[in-house]
Write a protein that holds these residues in place. Structure first.
Motif, PDB file in Angstrom:
ATOM      1  N   LEU A 153       0.828  -1.201   0.000  1.00  0.00           N
ATOM      2  CA  LEU A 153       0.000   0.000   0.000  1.00  0.00           C
ATOM      3  C   LEU A 153       0.864   1.254   0.000  1.00  0.00           C
ATOM      4  N   ASN A 154       2.008   1.188   0.664  1.00  0.00           N
ATOM      5  CA  ASN A 154       2.932   2.325   0.679  1.00  0.00           C
ATOM      6  C   ASN A 154       3.346   2.722  -0.736  1.00  0.00           C
ATOM      7  N   ILE A 155       3.569   1.726  -1.586  1.00  0.00           N
ATOM      8  CA  ILE A 155       4.008   1.985  -2.962  1.00  0.00           C
ATOM      9  C   ILE A 155       2.982   2.838  -3.701  1.00  0.00           C
ATOM     10  N   ILE A 156       1.710   2.542  -3.491  1.00  0.00           N
ATOM     11  CA  ILE A 156       0.646   3.310  -4.156  1.00  0.00           C
ATOM     12  C   ILE A 156       0.644   4.753  -3.670  1.00  0.00           C
ATOM     13  N   PHE A 157       0.742   4.932  -2.355  1.00  0.00           N
ATOM     14  CA  PHE A 157       0.765   6.288  -1.807  1.00  0.00           C
ATOM     15  C   PHE A 157       1.971   7.080  -2.328  1.00  0.00           C
ATOM     16  N   LEU A 158       3.138   6.434  -2.339  1.00  0.00           N
ATOM     17  CA  LEU A 158       4.356   7.114  -2.771  1.00  0.00           C
ATOM     18  C   LEU A 158       4.316   7.472  -4.258  1.00  0.00           C
ATOM     19  N   LYS A 159       3.615   6.686  -5.028  1.00  0.00           N
ATOM     20  CA  LYS A 159       3.537   6.930  -6.467  1.00  0.00           C
ATOM     21  C   LYS A 159       2.645   8.115  -6.806  1.00  0.00           C
ATOM     22  N   PHE A 160       1.570   8.324  -6.055  1.00  0.00           N
ATOM     23  CA  PHE A 160       0.554   9.287  -6.466  1.00  0.00           C
ATOM     24  C   PHE A 160       0.395  10.501  -5.546  1.00  0.00           C
ATOM     25  N   PHE A 161       1.009  10.474  -4.366  1.00  0.00           N
ATOM     26  CA  PHE A 161       0.807  11.581  -3.432  1.00  0.00           C
ATOM     27  C   PHE A 161       2.153  12.145  -2.963  1.00  0.00           C
ATOM     28  N   ASP A 162       2.339  13.458  -3.121  1.00  0.00           N
ATOM     29  CA  ASP A 162       3.600  14.099  -2.741  1.00  0.00           C
ATOM     30  C   ASP A 162       3.836  14.047  -1.244  1.00  0.00           C
ATOM     31  N   TRP A 163       2.759  14.164  -0.466  1.00  0.00           N
ATOM     32  CA  TRP A 163       2.915  14.187   0.992  1.00  0.00           C
ATOM     33  C   TRP A 163       3.410  12.847   1.536  1.00  0.00           C
ATOM     34  N   ALA A 164       3.213  11.762   0.759  1.00  0.00           N
ATOM     35  CA  ALA A 164       3.588  10.432   1.236  1.00  0.00           C
ATOM     36  C   ALA A 164       5.092  10.328   1.493  1.00  0.00           C
ATOM     37  N   LEU A 182      -0.072   4.659   8.643  1.00  0.00           N
ATOM     38  CA  LEU A 182      -1.311   4.876   7.897  1.00  0.00           C
ATOM     39  C   LEU A 182      -1.707   3.616   7.135  1.00  0.00           C
ATOM     40  N   SER A 183      -0.756   3.036   6.404  1.00  0.00           N
ATOM     41  CA  SER A 183      -1.050   1.831   5.625  1.00  0.00           C
ATOM     42  C   SER A 183      -1.395   0.654   6.526  1.00  0.00           C
ATOM     43  N   TYR A 184      -0.645   0.514   7.618  1.00  0.00           N
ATOM     44  CA  TYR A 184      -0.903  -0.585   8.556  1.00  0.00           C
ATOM     45  C   TYR A 184      -2.302  -0.451   9.148  1.00  0.00           C
ATOM     46  N   SER A 185      -2.682   0.772   9.510  1.00  0.00           N
ATOM     47  CA  SER A 185      -3.999   0.993  10.120  1.00  0.00           C
ATOM     48  C   SER A 185      -5.126   0.703   9.144  1.00  0.00           C
ATOM     49  N   ILE A 186      -4.941   1.128   7.899  1.00  0.00           N
ATOM     50  CA  ILE A 186      -5.975   0.869   6.879  1.00  0.00           C
ATOM     51  C   ILE A 186      -6.192  -0.628   6.713  1.00  0.00           C
ATOM     52  N   LEU A 187      -5.097  -1.377   6.613  1.00  0.00           N
ATOM     53  CA  LEU A 187      -5.207  -2.824   6.416  1.00  0.00           C
ATOM     54  C   LEU A 187      -5.713  -3.520   7.668  1.00  0.00           C
ATOM     55  N   TRP A 188      -5.292  -3.034   8.823  1.00  0.00           N
ATOM     56  CA  TRP A 188      -5.774  -3.588  10.099  1.00  0.00           C
ATOM     57  C   TRP A 188      -7.293  -3.485  10.166  1.00  0.00           C
TER      58      TRP A 188
END
Length: 528
Positions: A153-164, A182-188
């Motif tokens: 999930l981190n890869i997706i955030f890093l690809k499309f969002f500057d704040w990531a 953030l990614s861990y919480s979403i998946l949790w």
């Protein structure tokens, strides 16, 4: 026989819906059951609905994870020829299939989960010993798998969002970046949402997840092969080490077999939690056949083709599919690949590391801990362990989880010896839910001394075998770390032999010879 079987000895049916989400009328809760031993989730099933496809999909979800891809790819880089790797894979997975069928039968025949079956072997109270051990292992690996899925999930955030990028590099807490949290919480939360809806929702999820991951992996393989050129694809990630010789190759192949069996040892031990839902034992066996040797062999070939293609395409061997998708870099590939591996890891996490502790912890105190509460304990515990801190710490894994994992083999051997040899496949289902001192499974104050002693006899040497070789290798030139690949086999054999001999010397488990009322007899065949 009807496709919806009723475990032997059933009476009135509780008109309730369990926390596990079973439809009204599926549960056999008798008025005489001790409330401290039974709840709507641990009670026998009257209607068993899962088909062979559902079991097949279960194994697809169990195989398709980032860890599964890396493990399969690593076997092709052990230094032996590709045909030797394939032989090792087939032998290992057939062993898993055989033992999975063995552990499935008592739960499918009685309609009860793994920890309840153990009440007949370890005693009404003693069954908490294997339940707690398996539950703790599942909690730890639940956290690890969630962490690995978060990386996708981190890869997706890093690809499309500057704040990531800022969240990933500048902010952290307890050893994990803000983006990681953030990614861990979403998946949790996502896994909890699926789990909370019950076993039927989980069944529907894995029915979809397994095939969906295959579709994406095939697309990824076709793309990479087209980029690399089919002539540049090899089924071996290693050219093979000619210096190994025949016996050296046999040793490496044996280690590969051990790795395959060990990889599946956790879900294999508590497979009864899923087999109990099977329409028939024949349906379970059919699902295991398609889900294990057939599915795993195709999965392994797909994995090695994909990994082999990374060499000509990227100039280096990449066995981690997350890194492969990351290197492709196109927005579509990142989104599709990232979400696919998230789905794959969530699938294995739920079936291998969520269901087990849910039933196991509920078994400890059924009147206080429901199936959902048991799952919550696992989910919260996985965060408290901060898996990202010790996952990359080889010593921490080896000396903490290694010790607990070494006990899976003994637990398996004792269960098989107890059901097939001592009990002769005959269990009195109702007696699993009573704490009456005169009941057949009460033994000595709720514990079967033979099972406890067998656990000690098999567990102590197995733990030593799992831990000492690495210590010895670190202080001397003697390298016997290869013994660790066979810990499960050693523990299983010791547990089986120790318990069989103890029960032969002083029998404790009843066989109910001549009795039929209320007895589940695994020797009686049934048809789907």
């Amino acid at each position: 026989m009807s496709t919806e079987q009723a475990p032997a000895g059933t009476m009135s049916t509780a008109q309730v819906v369990s926390a596990a989400g079973e439809p009204v009328g599926d549960l056999c809760v008798k008025p005489g059951y001790d409330p401290e031993l039974a709840n709507e989730d641990l009670a026998p099933l009257r209607k068993q609905r899962w088909s062979s496809y559902n079991i097949f999909a279960f194994w697809m979800s169990d195989v398709h994870s980032v860890g599964g891809y890396v493990t399969a790819g690593s076997l092709f880089a052990l230094g032996i020829q590709s045909w030797q790797v394939l032989v090792s894979l087939v032998v290992g997975i057939v062993i898993v299939q055989v033992f999975t069928n063995l552990v499935a039968k008592p739960s499918q025949k009685t309609g009860v989960p793994y920890p309840v079956v153990n009440r007949a072997i370890f005693g009404i109270k003693g069954a908490n010993i294997p339940a707690i051990i398996r539950g703790i292992i599942a909690i730890a690996w639940y956290g690890v798998q969630t962490y690995l899925a978060a990386a996708s999930l981190n890869i997706i955030f890093l690809k499309f969002f500057d704040w990531a990028q800022v969240w990933e590099t500048e902010y952290s807490f307890l050893g994990l970046s803000a983006l990681g949290w953030l990614s861990y919480s979403i998946l949790w939360l996502a896994q909890m949402a699926v789990f909370w809806k019950g076993m039927e929702a989980i069944r529907r999820f894995i029915d979809f997840a397994g095939p969906a991951v295959y579709v994406v992996m095939i697309i990824l393989a076709v793309y990479l092969v087209s980029e690399a050129g089919i002539s540049n694809i090899s089924l071996s990630l290693s050219a093979g080490d000619a210096s190994l010789g025949f016996w050296g190759s046999i040793g490496v192949m044996a280690s590969a077999v051990g790795i395959v069996v060990s990889y599946f040892s956790g879900p294999m031990l508590n497979f009864g939690d899923f087999a109990r839902y099977g329409k028939s034992f024949e349906a379970v066996k059919k699902g295991n056949f398609w889900g294990l040797p057939i599915n795993f062999l195709f999965f392994s070939l797909l994995t090695v083709i994909t990994a082999s293609a990374t060499v000509p395409v990227f100039g280096e061997l990449i066995t981690d599919p997350i890194h492969t998708v990351e290197r492709i870099g196109t927005p579509f590939a990142v989104i599709l690949g990232g979400l696919t591996f998230v789905t794959a890891t969530v699938g294995i996490n739920i079936v291998a590391n969520f269901i087990a502790p849910a039933f196991d912890f509920s078994n400890v105190a059924p009147h206080k801990i429901s199936w959902r509460m048991g799952g919550m304990i696992a989910a919260v515990g996985s965060v408290l362990l901060t898996p990202w801190n010790w996952y990359n710490n080889d010593q921490a894994i080896h000396y903490s989880l290694g010790i607990l994992a070494a006990l899976i083999g003994p637990l398996f051997g004792i269960l098989i010896a107890g059901y097939y040899v001592a009990a002769k496949q005959r269990l009195l289902t109702d007696a699993l839910y009573t704490s009456d001192p005169d009941a057949p499974y009460w033994y000595d104050k709720g514990y079967n001394p033979n099972a406890v002693l067998a656990m000690i006899i098999a567990g102590v040497p197995t733990i030593l075998i799992a831990t000492l070789p690495r210590l010895i290798s670190s202080v001397s030139e003697l390298n016997i770390t290869w013994l660790g690949d066979f810990t499960w086999f050693i523990g299983c054999g010791l547990g089986f032999v120790a318990f069989t001999l103890l029960e032969k010397a002083r029998p404790r488990i009843p066989t109910f010879s001549g009795q039929s009322a209320g007895v589940s007899d695994g020797t009686v065949s049934s048809q789907e």
